[in-house]
Design a protein around this motif. Structure first.
Motif, PDB file in Angstrom:
ATOM      1  N   THR A  49       1.122  -1.554   0.036  1.00 52.20           N
ATOM      2  CA  THR A  49       0.194   0.161   0.215  1.00 52.20           C
ATOM      3  C   THR A  49       0.710   1.463  -0.309  1.00 52.20           C
ATOM      4  O   THR A  49       1.183   1.077   0.698  1.00 52.20           O
ATOM      5  CB  THR A  49      -1.090   0.056   1.167  1.00 52.20           C
ATOM      6  OG1 THR A  49      -0.233  -0.012   2.336  1.00 52.20           O
ATOM      7  CG2 THR A  49      -1.696  -0.931   1.549  1.00 52.20           C
ATOM      8  N   LEU A  50       0.697   2.708  -1.092  1.00 54.74           N
ATOM      9  CA  LEU A  50       0.825   3.589  -0.607  1.00 54.74           C
ATOM     10  C   LEU A  50       0.144   4.845   0.119  1.00 54.74           C
ATOM     11  O   LEU A  50      -0.809   5.207   0.060  1.00 54.74           O
ATOM     12  CB  LEU A  50       1.603   4.263  -1.438  1.00 54.74           C
ATOM     13  CG  LEU A  50       1.471   5.342  -1.880  1.00 54.74           C
ATOM     14  CD1 LEU A  50       3.024   5.920  -1.515  1.00 54.74           C
ATOM     15  CD2 LEU A  50       1.827   6.362  -3.004  1.00 54.74           C
ATOM     16  N   PHE A  51      -0.108   3.956   1.655  1.00 54.06           N
ATOM     17  CA  PHE A  51      -1.021   4.981   2.352  1.00 54.06           C
ATOM     18  C   PHE A  51      -0.588   6.462   2.702  1.00 54.06           C
ATOM     19  O   PHE A  51      -1.641   6.929   3.581  1.00 54.06           O
ATOM     20  CB  PHE A  51      -0.629   3.497   3.253  1.00 54.06           C
ATOM     21  CG  PHE A  51      -1.400   4.292   4.757  1.00 54.06           C
ATOM     22  CD1 PHE A  51      -2.461   4.237   5.394  1.00 54.06           C
ATOM     23  CD2 PHE A  51      -0.754   5.450   6.085  1.00 54.06           C
ATOM     24  CE1 PHE A  51      -3.288   4.037   5.948  1.00 54.06           C
ATOM     25  CE2 PHE A  51      -1.887   6.122   6.835  1.00 54.06           C
ATOM     26  CZ  PHE A  51      -3.544   4.961   7.135  1.00 54.06           C
ATOM     27  N   HIS A  52       1.155   6.548   2.797  1.00 53.31           N
ATOM     28  CA  HIS A  52       1.099   7.549   2.938  1.00 53.31           C
ATOM     29  C   HIS A  52       1.944   8.830   2.369  1.00 53.31           C
ATOM     30  O   HIS A  52       1.533   8.715   0.738  1.00 53.31           O
ATOM     31  CB  HIS A  52       2.835   8.007   3.788  1.00 53.31           C
ATOM     32  CG  HIS A  52       2.331   6.639   4.972  1.00 53.31           C
ATOM     33  ND1 HIS A  52       2.638   5.195   5.056  1.00 53.31           N
ATOM     34  CD2 HIS A  52       1.843   7.008   6.866  1.00 53.31           C
ATOM     35  CE1 HIS A  52       2.917   5.135   6.555  1.00 53.31           C
ATOM     36  NE2 HIS A  52       2.509   5.757   7.744  1.00 53.31           N
ATOM     37  N   ASP A  57       8.598  10.907   4.168  1.00 54.48           N
ATOM     38  CA  ASP A  57       9.283   9.992   3.442  1.00 54.48           C
ATOM     39  C   ASP A  57       8.948   8.676   3.886  1.00 54.48           C
ATOM     40  O   ASP A  57       9.810   7.584   2.767  1.00 54.48           O
ATOM     41  CB  ASP A  57      11.061   9.931   4.038  1.00 54.48           C
ATOM     42  CG  ASP A  57      11.286  10.062   5.730  1.00 54.48           C
ATOM     43  OD1 ASP A  57      10.516  10.121   6.244  1.00 54.48           O
ATOM     44  OD2 ASP A  57      12.268   9.911   6.201  1.00 54.48           O
ATOM     45  N   PHE A  58       8.413   8.407   4.821  1.00 54.58           N
ATOM     46  CA  PHE A  58       8.344   6.887   4.939  1.00 54.58           C
ATOM     47  C   PHE A  58       7.039   6.269   3.636  1.00 54.58           C
ATOM     48  O   PHE A  58       7.403   4.970   2.793  1.00 54.58           O
ATOM     49  CB  PHE A  58       6.308   6.476   5.495  1.00 54.58           C
ATOM     50  CG  PHE A  58       6.662   5.361   6.487  1.00 54.58           C
ATOM     51  CD1 PHE A  58       7.126   3.762   5.834  1.00 54.58           C
ATOM     52  CD2 PHE A  58       5.792   5.370   7.548  1.00 54.58           C
ATOM     53  CE1 PHE A  58       7.390   3.230   6.572  1.00 54.58           C
ATOM     54  CE2 PHE A  58       5.808   4.280   8.380  1.00 54.58           C
ATOM     55  CZ  PHE A  58       6.114   3.275   7.512  1.00 54.58           C
ATOM     56  N   SER A  59       6.928   7.095   2.968  1.00 55.52           N
ATOM     57  CA  SER A  59       6.138   7.040   0.567  1.00 55.52           C
ATOM     58  C   SER A  59       7.172   6.387   0.228  1.00 55.52           C
ATOM     59  O   SER A  59       6.867   5.323  -0.581  1.00 55.52           O
ATOM     60  CB  SER A  59       5.638   8.119   0.986  1.00 55.52           C
ATOM     61  OG  SER A  59       6.505   9.223  -0.034  1.00 55.52           O
ATOM     62  N   VAL A  60       8.523   7.140   0.414  1.00 54.45           N
ATOM     63  CA  VAL A  60      10.186   6.314  -0.573  1.00 54.45           C
ATOM     64  C   VAL A  60      10.249   5.109   0.208  1.00 54.45           C
ATOM     65  O   VAL A  60      10.219   4.352  -1.143  1.00 54.45           O
ATOM     66  CB  VAL A  60      11.146   7.394  -0.410  1.00 54.45           C
ATOM     67  CG1 VAL A  60      12.461   6.684  -0.664  1.00 54.45           C
ATOM     68  CG2 VAL A  60      10.776   9.228  -0.421  1.00 54.45           C
ATOM     69  N   ASN A 100       2.516  -0.498   5.576  1.00 53.03           N
ATOM     70  CA  ASN A 100       3.449   0.733   6.902  1.00 53.03           C
ATOM     71  C   ASN A 100       2.384   0.931   7.537  1.00 53.03           C
ATOM     72  O   ASN A 100       1.606   1.437   7.224  1.00 53.03           O
ATOM     73  CB  ASN A 100       4.453   0.850   5.827  1.00 53.03           C
ATOM     74  CG  ASN A 100       5.359   0.154   4.825  1.00 53.03           C
ATOM     75  OD1 ASN A 100       6.707  -0.632   5.031  1.00 53.03           O
ATOM     76  ND2 ASN A 100       5.050  -0.535   3.515  1.00 53.03           N
ATOM     77  N   GLN A 101       3.123   1.352   8.619  1.00 51.81           N
ATOM     78  CA  GLN A 101       2.523   2.041   9.423  1.00 51.81           C
ATOM     79  C   GLN A 101       3.192   2.870  11.122  1.00 51.81           C
ATOM     80  O   GLN A 101       3.699   2.617  10.828  1.00 51.81           O
ATOM     81  CB  GLN A 101       0.966   1.015  10.249  1.00 51.81           C
ATOM     82  CG  GLN A 101      -0.252   0.516   9.583  1.00 51.81           C
ATOM     83  CD  GLN A 101      -1.088   1.641   9.128  1.00 51.81           C
ATOM     84  OE1 GLN A 101      -1.811   1.551  10.088  1.00 51.81           O
ATOM     85  NE2 GLN A 101      -1.278   2.418   8.244  1.00 51.81           N
ATOM     86  N   SER A 393       2.292  13.622   8.129  1.00 50.97           N
ATOM     87  CA  SER A 393       3.208  12.427   8.300  1.00 50.97           C
ATOM     88  C   SER A 393       2.288  11.617   9.006  1.00 50.97           C
ATOM     89  O   SER A 393       2.985  10.221   9.019  1.00 50.97           O
ATOM     90  CB  SER A 393       4.427  12.662   8.929  1.00 50.97           C
ATOM     91  OG  SER A 393       3.935  13.378  10.192  1.00 50.97           O
ATOM     92  N   GLY A 394       1.326  11.910   9.554  1.00 52.38           N
ATOM     93  CA  GLY A 394       0.413  10.609  10.234  1.00 52.38           C
ATOM     94  C   GLY A 394       0.736  10.588  11.618  1.00 52.38           C
ATOM     95  O   GLY A 394       0.652   9.715  12.581  1.00 52.38           O
TER      96      GLY A 394
END
Length: 406
Positions: A49-52, A57-60, A100-101, A393-394
């Motif tokens: 999943t692309l959650f962010h 930078d978690f998305s990278v 990723n969370q 960024s959550g």
């Protein structure tokens, strides 16, 4: 294109409130993907999943972790990202294998997933945490409801070092035990154990006087390796300050990143995350670790989410303020506020009150704090809110909470 060329710039918020652009190279990203192979085994059959937000930078890792392995990437809508129930439906429909969370977000997902009647997610292979200390009880609840087929991984890292720098899989002995099981005497806290350095990284923990921290000592985390970013965009002075060249034990000068994060060095060499250096506050002459206060307050029955922030009282004194939500057993109701009172709190005036109608209230949490903490660590105010605000960024938006006090 040269491997040292910039791949992207991501802005992070600074303590001054002025965002800093972190310039990351193509070499940094490929080093990240290579290093993570020791913790996460992914392949073309995986669905990520692309959650962010791509501003985080978690998305990278989410984006290139999927594509570099030939996997499938599912872009999570804003609606699904905000609703644990909707996210569960998406995970099941898309047969997601890698999620990723941020732990505070996963806490809500775990509650929704452990509701009676919720179908299991047999395809989910990994839940990878980053950005905060792990809520181990949320993982335990998930495992009790959905079995042991999903592995949980705790990763530690910083934007300036290209997402992740250390990591480890949570062990069955840590998470396949009843909720609320305390840490065994002499064992590392599974929620704070950041694991060993990823391949290519060197992790140094240095005291305030610049020497390596000994067992039992607290120090600041310094990182060196091929994932260290180019630096801060158009800010050479800040880059030089945060990326110093140091000569440590091996005698060879090396470029490090000064993280601002603290770690406790255990006798067995394990590093336990101990919060931000700037989260250590001095109030009434006492140095207080905010994370320690939060850990104690979260054990109060009826508390959902909780965060403690430093603030200034109405008479200009520094104090701690605990913002919290009611758990499932409590009632969200309207806002509830209590002041600590007593003789040793961090700014209480002795007045206690609550505007909530029923259920868990701020004065209950204040009483728990007074019973469980030394007087100098008791927050001066306790504020119940419907929910804790999140940054893009959550993570919990502490600045927004402080603004509520003004």
């Amino acid at each position: 294109m040269a491997t040292e060329s910039p791949a992207y710039v991501i802005y992070t918020s600074g303590s001054s409130g002025t965002p800093k652009g972190v310039e990351v190279s193509h070499r940094n990203v490929t080093a990240l993907l290579d290093a993570c192979e020791q913790v996460v085994t992914a392949g073309p059959d995986d669905v990520w999943t692309l959650f962010h937000s791509y501003c985080f930078d978690f998305s990278v890792w989410e984006l290139w972790g999927a594509l570099a392995h030939g996997g499938t990437l599912v872009v999570v809508s804003a609606e699904a990202a905000r609703s644990p129930e909707a996210l569960l439906r998406l995970l099941r429909a898309e047969r997601v294998t890698v999620l990723n969370q941020v732990p505070s977000v996963f806490r809500h997902l775990s509650r929704a997933a452990t509701t009676p009647g919720v179908e299991p997610l047999p395809d989910l292979r990994y839940v990878i945490f980053g950005g905060e200390a792990v809520d181990v009880d949320a993982v335990r609840e998930w495992r009790q409801a959905h079995g042991t087929g999903t592995e949980f991984v705790n990763m530690y890292g910083i934007t300036e070092t290209t997402v992740f720098a250390t990591g480890r899989r949570l062990l069955p002995a840590e998470i396949d035990v009843p909720v609320g099981t305390p840490v065994s005497e002499g064992a590392a806290d599974p929620g704070l154990n950041i694991g060993p350095a990823l391949d290519g990284f060197e992790v140094a923990v240095l005291t305030e006087d610049g020497r390596p921290a000994a067992a039992g000592e607290l120090g600041e985390i310094y990182l060196a390796g091929p994932q260290l970013a180019i630096g801060y965009l158009n800010r050479p002075e800040l880059t030089a300050e945060r990326y110093p060249v140091l000569t440590l034990a091996d005698g060879e000068p090396r470029r490090y990143y000064r993280s601002g994060d603290l770690a406790l060095v255990r006798a067995d060499g394990v590093l336990e995350y101990a919060g931000r250096a700037d989260d250590q506050v001095k109030i009434n002459g006492y140095r207080i670790e905010i994370g320690e206060v939060e850990s104690v307050l979260r054990t109060a029955p009826g508390v959902g989410d909780l965060v403690v922030v430093p603030a200034t009282s109405r008479v200009g004194e520094r104090m701690l303020v605990a913002f919290f939500t009611a758990g499932a057993a409590g009632t969200a109701g309207t806002a509830s506020t209590a002041e600590a009172g007593g003789t040793g709190g961090t700014g209480g005036t002795g007045e206690t009150g609550s505007t909530a109608g029923t259920g868990f209230q701020a004065d209950h949490l204040a009483a728990h704090a007074r019973a469980a903490l030394p007087a100098f660590m008791v927050p001066g105010r306790f504020v119940q809110v419907p929910e804790l605000p999140l940054s893009p960024s959550g993570k919990t938006d502490k600045r927004a909470l402080v603004d509520q006090l003004r």
